[in-house]
Write a protein that holds these residues in place. Structure first.
Motif, PDB file in Angstrom:
ATOM      1  N   GLN A 253      19.669 -24.426  47.904  1.00  0.00           N
ATOM      2  CA  GLN A 253      19.687 -23.102  47.298  1.00  0.00           C
ATOM      3  C   GLN A 253      20.412 -22.159  48.240  1.00  0.00           C
ATOM      4  OE1 GLN A 253      18.519 -22.002  44.238  1.00  0.00           O
ATOM      5  NE2 GLN A 253      19.536 -20.080  44.796  1.00  0.00           N
ATOM      6  N   MET A 254      21.487 -21.563  47.750  1.00  0.00           N
ATOM      7  CA  MET A 254      22.311 -20.689  48.582  1.00  0.00           C
ATOM      8  C   MET A 254      22.260 -19.276  48.018  1.00  0.00           C
ATOM      9  SD  MET A 254      25.592 -23.199  49.224  1.00  0.00           S
ATOM     10  CE  MET A 254      26.143 -23.104  47.539  1.00  0.00           C
ATOM     11  N   ASN A 255      21.717 -18.367  48.802  1.00  0.00           N
ATOM     12  CA  ASN A 255      21.603 -16.959  48.395  1.00  0.00           C
ATOM     13  C   ASN A 255      22.444 -16.080  49.307  1.00  0.00           C
ATOM     14  OD1 ASN A 255      19.687 -17.722  46.433  1.00  0.00           O
ATOM     15  ND2 ASN A 255      18.004 -17.443  47.889  1.00  0.00           N
ATOM     16  N   ASN A 256      22.728 -14.877  48.839  1.00  0.00           N
ATOM     17  CA  ASN A 256      23.508 -13.903  49.619  1.00  0.00           C
ATOM     18  C   ASN A 256      24.783 -14.548  50.186  1.00  0.00           C
ATOM     19  OD1 ASN A 256      24.181 -11.500  50.872  1.00  0.00           O
ATOM     20  ND2 ASN A 256      22.907 -11.890  52.668  1.00  0.00           N
ATOM     21  N   LEU A 257      25.515 -15.184  49.311  1.00  0.00           N
ATOM     22  CA  LEU A 257      26.717 -15.904  49.732  1.00  0.00           C
ATOM     23  C   LEU A 257      27.793 -14.960  50.256  1.00  0.00           C
ATOM     24  CD1 LEU A 257      26.721 -18.578  46.928  1.00  0.00           C
ATOM     25  CD2 LEU A 257      26.837 -19.083  49.378  1.00  0.00           C
ATOM     26  N   LYS A 258      28.541 -15.455  51.236  1.00  0.00           N
ATOM     27  CA  LYS A 258      29.598 -14.686  51.882  1.00  0.00           C
ATOM     28  C   LYS A 258      30.921 -15.436  51.729  1.00  0.00           C
ATOM     29  CE  LYS A 258      26.281 -13.226  55.428  1.00  0.00           C
ATOM     30  NZ  LYS A 258      25.999 -13.183  56.886  1.00  0.00           N
ATOM     31  N   PRO A 259      32.038 -14.744  51.829  1.00  0.00           N
ATOM     32  CA  PRO A 259      33.328 -15.435  51.725  1.00  0.00           C
ATOM     33  C   PRO A 259      33.476 -16.578  52.726  1.00  0.00           C
ATOM     34  CG  PRO A 259      33.647 -13.082  51.514  1.00  0.00           C
ATOM     35  CD  PRO A 259      32.198 -13.283  51.861  1.00  0.00           C
TER      36      PRO A 259
ATOM     37  N   GLY B   7      18.063 -18.221  56.877  1.00  0.00           N
ATOM     38  CA  GLY B   7      17.595 -17.051  56.159  1.00  0.00           C
ATOM     39  C   GLY B   7      18.272 -16.841  54.819  1.00  0.00           C
ATOM     40  N   ARG B   8      19.349 -17.580  54.560  1.00  0.00           N
ATOM     41  CA  ARG B   8      20.070 -17.432  53.288  1.00  0.00           C
ATOM     42  C   ARG B   8      20.029 -18.716  52.456  1.00  0.00           C
ATOM     43  NH1 ARG B   8      25.409 -16.732  53.290  1.00  0.00           N
ATOM     44  NH2 ARG B   8      25.771 -17.804  55.281  1.00  0.00           N
ATOM     45  N   PHE B   9      20.041 -19.868  53.115  1.00  0.00           N
ATOM     46  CA  PHE B   9      20.059 -21.160  52.428  1.00  0.00           C
ATOM     47  C   PHE B   9      18.699 -21.844  52.589  1.00  0.00           C
ATOM     48  CE2 PHE B   9      24.906 -22.204  52.782  1.00  0.00           C
ATOM     49  CZ  PHE B   9      25.202 -20.968  52.237  1.00  0.00           C
ATOM     50  N   THR B  10      18.311 -22.608  51.566  1.00  0.00           N
ATOM     51  CA  THR B  10      17.084 -23.393  51.615  1.00  0.00           C
ATOM     52  C   THR B  10      17.364 -24.800  51.114  1.00  0.00           C
ATOM     53  OG1 THR B  10      15.731 -21.418  51.220  1.00  0.00           O
ATOM     54  CG2 THR B  10      14.690 -23.568  50.874  1.00  0.00           C
ATOM     55  N   ILE B  11      17.055 -25.776  51.955  1.00  0.00           N
ATOM     56  CA  ILE B  11      17.213 -27.182  51.572  1.00  0.00           C
ATOM     57  C   ILE B  11      15.869 -27.710  51.096  1.00  0.00           C
ATOM     58  CG2 ILE B  11      16.785 -28.048  53.913  1.00  0.00           C
ATOM     59  CD1 ILE B  11      18.912 -30.216  53.378  1.00  0.00           C
ATOM     60  N   SER B  12      15.891 -28.553  50.075  1.00  0.00           N
ATOM     61  CA  SER B  12      14.665 -29.148  49.556  1.00  0.00           C
ATOM     62  C   SER B  12      14.995 -30.499  48.942  1.00  0.00           C
ATOM     63  CB  SER B  12      14.004 -28.231  48.517  1.00  0.00           C
ATOM     64  OG  SER B  12      14.860 -28.031  47.401  1.00  0.00           O
ATOM     65  N   ARG B  13      13.970 -31.254  48.612  1.00  0.00           N
ATOM     66  CA  ARG B  13      14.182 -32.552  47.982  1.00  0.00           C
ATOM     67  C   ARG B  13      13.030 -32.867  47.059  1.00  0.00           C
ATOM     68  NH1 ARG B  13      14.929 -36.720  52.584  1.00  0.00           N
ATOM     69  NH2 ARG B  13      14.840 -38.251  50.879  1.00  0.00           N
TER      70      ARG B  13
ATOM     71  N   GLY C  69      26.185 -13.333  45.739  1.00  0.00           N
ATOM     72  CA  GLY C  69      25.650 -14.152  44.665  1.00  0.00           C
ATOM     73  C   GLY C  69      24.921 -15.381  45.165  1.00  0.00           C
ATOM     74  N   SER C  70      24.473 -16.198  44.212  1.00  0.00           N
ATOM     75  CA  SER C  70      23.691 -17.400  44.531  1.00  0.00           C
ATOM     76  C   SER C  70      24.232 -18.604  43.781  1.00  0.00           C
ATOM     77  CB  SER C  70      22.222 -17.194  44.150  1.00  0.00           C
ATOM     78  OG  SER C  70      21.640 -16.141  44.887  1.00  0.00           O
ATOM     79  N   LEU C  71      24.029 -19.764  44.374  1.00  0.00           N
ATOM     80  CA  LEU C  71      24.316 -21.044  43.744  1.00  0.00           C
ATOM     81  C   LEU C  71      23.264 -22.045  44.194  1.00  0.00           C
ATOM     82  CD1 LEU C  71      28.192 -21.558  44.113  1.00  0.00           C
ATOM     83  CD2 LEU C  71      26.937 -21.255  41.973  1.00  0.00           C
ATOM     84  N   ARG C  72      23.042 -23.053  43.362  1.00  0.00           N
ATOM     85  CA  ARG C  72      22.141 -24.148  43.729  1.00  0.00           C
ATOM     86  C   ARG C  72      22.894 -25.456  43.604  1.00  0.00           C
ATOM     87  NH1 ARG C  72      16.985 -26.815  40.642  1.00  0.00           N
ATOM     88  NH2 ARG C  72      15.688 -27.247  42.459  1.00  0.00           N
ATOM     89  N   LEU C  73      23.029 -26.150  44.721  1.00  0.00           N
ATOM     90  CA  LEU C  73      23.685 -27.448  44.729  1.00  0.00           C
ATOM     91  C   LEU C  73      22.633 -28.548  44.580  1.00  0.00           C
ATOM     92  CD1 LEU C  73      26.211 -27.020  47.692  1.00  0.00           C
ATOM     93  CD2 LEU C  73      26.448 -26.321  45.290  1.00  0.00           C
ATOM     94  N   SER C  74      23.034 -29.639  43.950  1.00  0.00           N
ATOM     95  CA  SER C  74      22.176 -30.816  43.805  1.00  0.00           C
ATOM     96  C   SER C  74      22.910 -32.044  44.325  1.00  0.00           C
ATOM     97  CB  SER C  74      21.803 -31.036  42.341  1.00  0.00           C
ATOM     98  OG  SER C  74      21.080 -29.940  41.816  1.00  0.00           O
ATOM     99  N   CYS C  75      22.144 -33.003  44.790  1.00  0.00           N
ATOM    100  CA  CYS C  75      22.698 -34.277  45.235  1.00  0.00           C
ATOM    101  C   CYS C  75      21.794 -35.387  44.734  1.00  0.00           C
ATOM    102  CB  CYS C  75      22.803 -34.310  46.748  1.00  0.00           C
ATOM    103  SG  CYS C  75      23.376 -35.903  47.417  1.00  0.00           S
TER     104      CYS C  75
END
Length: 124
Positions: free
Chosen positions: A81-87, A65-71, A15-21
């Motif tokens: 942005q976190m894609n293809n999340l793993k345990p 290749g799975r996470f993307t940081i942006s501002r 799955g995917s999640l998007r974190l914000s700060c």
């Protein structure tokens, strides 16, 4: 300086999640920003960093290749942005702002300001 992280939650493997700060207190566009994470029983580790302008980024090998940081400097906000999340991505994710202007750092001790963290749980 105040940093407020949000966006964590429970997601299944793949799955995917998007974190914000959201940041306040200093001129956001002058400082590099980073994400670190801390899993239970482990030390806080580097995840991703972005330069003050957003033009340069770097990632831990485990998330490339799975996470993307942006501002968005107009909104004083950083994202992950976190894609293809793993345990093994399960951890509390902390955002951090560099102590000094105009540099990009991956070393935890170089960051003076930290958010409270947001929990990401990836179920198998």
């Amino acid at each position: 300086v105040q940093l407020q992280a949000s966006g964590g939650g429970l997601v299944q493997t793949g799955g995917s999640l998007r974190l914000s700060c959201a940041a306040s207190g200093r001129t956001f566009s002058d400082y590099g920003m980073a994400w670190f994470r801390q899993a239970p029983g482990k030390e806080r580790e580097f995840v991703a960093v972005i330069s003050w302008s957003g033009g340069t980024t770097d990632y831990a090998d485990s998330v490339k290749g799975r996470f993307t940081i942006s501002r968005d400097n107009a909104k004083n906000t950083m994202y992950l942005q976190m894609n293809n999340l793993k345990p093994e991505d399960t951890a509390v994710y902390h955002c951090a702002q560099d102590s000094l202007k105009y540099r990009i750092e991956t070393i935890r001790e170089r960051y003076r300001y930290w958010g409270q963290g947001t929990l990401v749980t990836v179920s198998s």
